[in-house]
Write a protein that holds these residues in place. Structure first.
Motif, PDB file in Angstrom:
ATOM      1  N   PRO A   7      -0.735  33.833  35.526  1.00  0.00           N
ATOM      2  CA  PRO A   7      -1.838  32.903  35.252  1.00  0.00           C
ATOM      3  C   PRO A   7      -2.621  32.588  36.516  1.00  0.00           C
ATOM      4  N   LEU A   8      -3.887  32.248  36.338  1.00  0.00           N
ATOM      5  CA  LEU A   8      -4.691  31.757  37.451  1.00  0.00           C
ATOM      6  C   LEU A   8      -4.120  30.419  37.916  1.00  0.00           C
ATOM      7  N   ARG A   9      -3.935  30.283  39.214  1.00  0.00           N
ATOM      8  CA  ARG A   9      -3.449  29.026  39.778  1.00  0.00           C
ATOM      9  C   ARG A   9      -4.671  28.199  40.187  1.00  0.00           C
ATOM     10  N   VAL A  10      -4.805  27.016  39.605  1.00  0.00           N
ATOM     11  CA  VAL A  10      -6.040  26.235  39.723  1.00  0.00           C
ATOM     12  C   VAL A  10      -5.756  24.881  40.374  1.00  0.00           C
ATOM     13  N   LEU A  11      -6.591  24.512  41.343  1.00  0.00           N
ATOM     14  CA  LEU A  11      -6.586  23.166  41.915  1.00  0.00           C
ATOM     15  C   LEU A  11      -7.827  22.439  41.410  1.00  0.00           C
ATOM     16  N   VAL A  12      -7.635  21.234  40.859  1.00  0.00           N
ATOM     17  CA  VAL A  12      -8.738  20.436  40.326  1.00  0.00           C
ATOM     18  C   VAL A  12      -9.068  19.324  41.324  1.00  0.00           C
ATOM     19  N   VAL A  13     -10.330  19.279  41.768  1.00  0.00           N
ATOM     20  CA  VAL A  13     -10.755  18.267  42.749  1.00  0.00           C
ATOM     21  C   VAL A  13     -11.930  17.481  42.166  1.00  0.00           C
ATOM     22  N   ASP A  14     -11.679  16.209  41.871  1.00  0.00           N
ATOM     23  CA  ASP A  14     -12.705  15.329  41.295  1.00  0.00           C
ATOM     24  C   ASP A  14     -12.269  13.902  41.555  1.00  0.00           C
ATOM     25  N   ASP A  15     -13.204  13.030  41.913  1.00  0.00           N
ATOM     26  CA  ASP A  15     -12.827  11.648  42.215  1.00  0.00           C
ATOM     27  C   ASP A  15     -12.590  10.813  40.968  1.00  0.00           C
ATOM     28  N   GLU A  16     -12.904  11.339  39.786  1.00  0.00           N
ATOM     29  CA  GLU A  16     -12.712  10.585  38.547  1.00  0.00           C
ATOM     30  C   GLU A  16     -11.442  11.057  37.839  1.00  0.00           C
TER      31      GLU A  16
END
Length: 261
Positions: A7-16
């Motif tokens: 699987p694609l390894r994903v980092l989520v970056v969002d201040d909300e």
């Protein structure tokens, strides 16, 4: 990804937090390609700390966040050393409510640009794009040519910095001039100066010139000055034949730059 089924390894970056929660749900529910969220961050410093030791293939990145711009973070990701077990820097897909930053996204080599609210189909298309780029054969590394991205009658163009003669602020816009053409940018000249680096020289508060385009520093007689009258106005003569005024404040730096080659 080492294997096609990984699987694609994903980092989520969002201040909300709610935006991160929604993105996590959409990513992990995506049927193809399979994807897994390996971390979340609420701002740029948190993201950089995670990236130092967390291998990932993709960063889903907001642009306007407290503590640092997503555009600056994307540029840092592109230049930084990768985490252990990772052959290359992660790709970046911007996920933002601010559509006006799309041109800058191209300059930091973003794989895609999604505007909020995020649709399931649009996210899937971005994940597929990333998976295809990761699966493509690795070509021989070539030095990246820095560019400025401009909009021209509905087209998006990459203008190599090696072709730029000068940038000049006029009213609300900045004119970007090459030997063949010119375009208008809506980014402040001060921000451009920071990004362009040492290859460009400030000759006036409203003008940056490419060092490689400067041909001479010349006196410029003031209008109405008679023969033999002293004058301390100067211009730089450029490769395209134009001349730009040099301010008194910048004159010593221009002389020093020309003397040092």
């Amino acid at each position: 990804m080492s294997e096609e089924s990984s699987p694609l390894r994903v980092l989520v970056v969002d201040d909300e937090p709610l935006a991160r929660l929604r993105l996590r749900g959409l990513v992990e529910a995506n049927p193809l390609p399979a994807a897994l969220v390996v971390g979340e961050a609420g701002d740029a410093p948190q993201a950089q700390a995670l990236l130092a030791h967390t291998a990932c293939d993709l960063v889903l990145l907001d642009i306007v966040m407290p503590g640092g711009s997503g555009l600056k973070l994307a540029d840092a990701i592109r230049r930084a050393a990768v985490a252990p077990g990772q052959p290359q820097p992660p790709m970046v897909v911007f996920v933002t409510a601010h559509a006006e930053h799309a041109l800058r996204a191209f300059e930091v080599d973003a794989a895609d640009y999604i505007t909020k609210p995020v649709r399931r189909e649009r996210l899937q298309a971005a994940l597929l794009r990333v998976a295809q780029r990761l699966a493509a054969p690795v070509l021989a590394e070539q030095p990246a040519v820095p560019v400025l991205v401009v909009s021209d009658r509905g087209r998006v163009l990459r203008v190599p910095l090696t072709e730029v003669v000068y940038l000049k602020a006029e009213l609300k816009y900045v004119t970007l001039r090459t030997r063949q053409a010119e375009w208008l940018l809506d980014e402040p000249l001060a921000d451009l100066a920071q990004r362009l680096g040492e290859g460009f020289l400030r000759v006036h508060r409203n003008a940056l010139v490419a060092r490689s385009a400067v041909r001479a520093l010349e006196r410029a007689p003031a209008a109405g000055a008679g023969p033999g009258e002293a004058d301390d106005s100067w211009v730089v003569r450029l490769a395209n034949g134009e001349a730009l005024a040099v301010s008194r404040r910048q004159l010593p730096a221009v002389r020093e730059a020309l003397a040092s080659g």
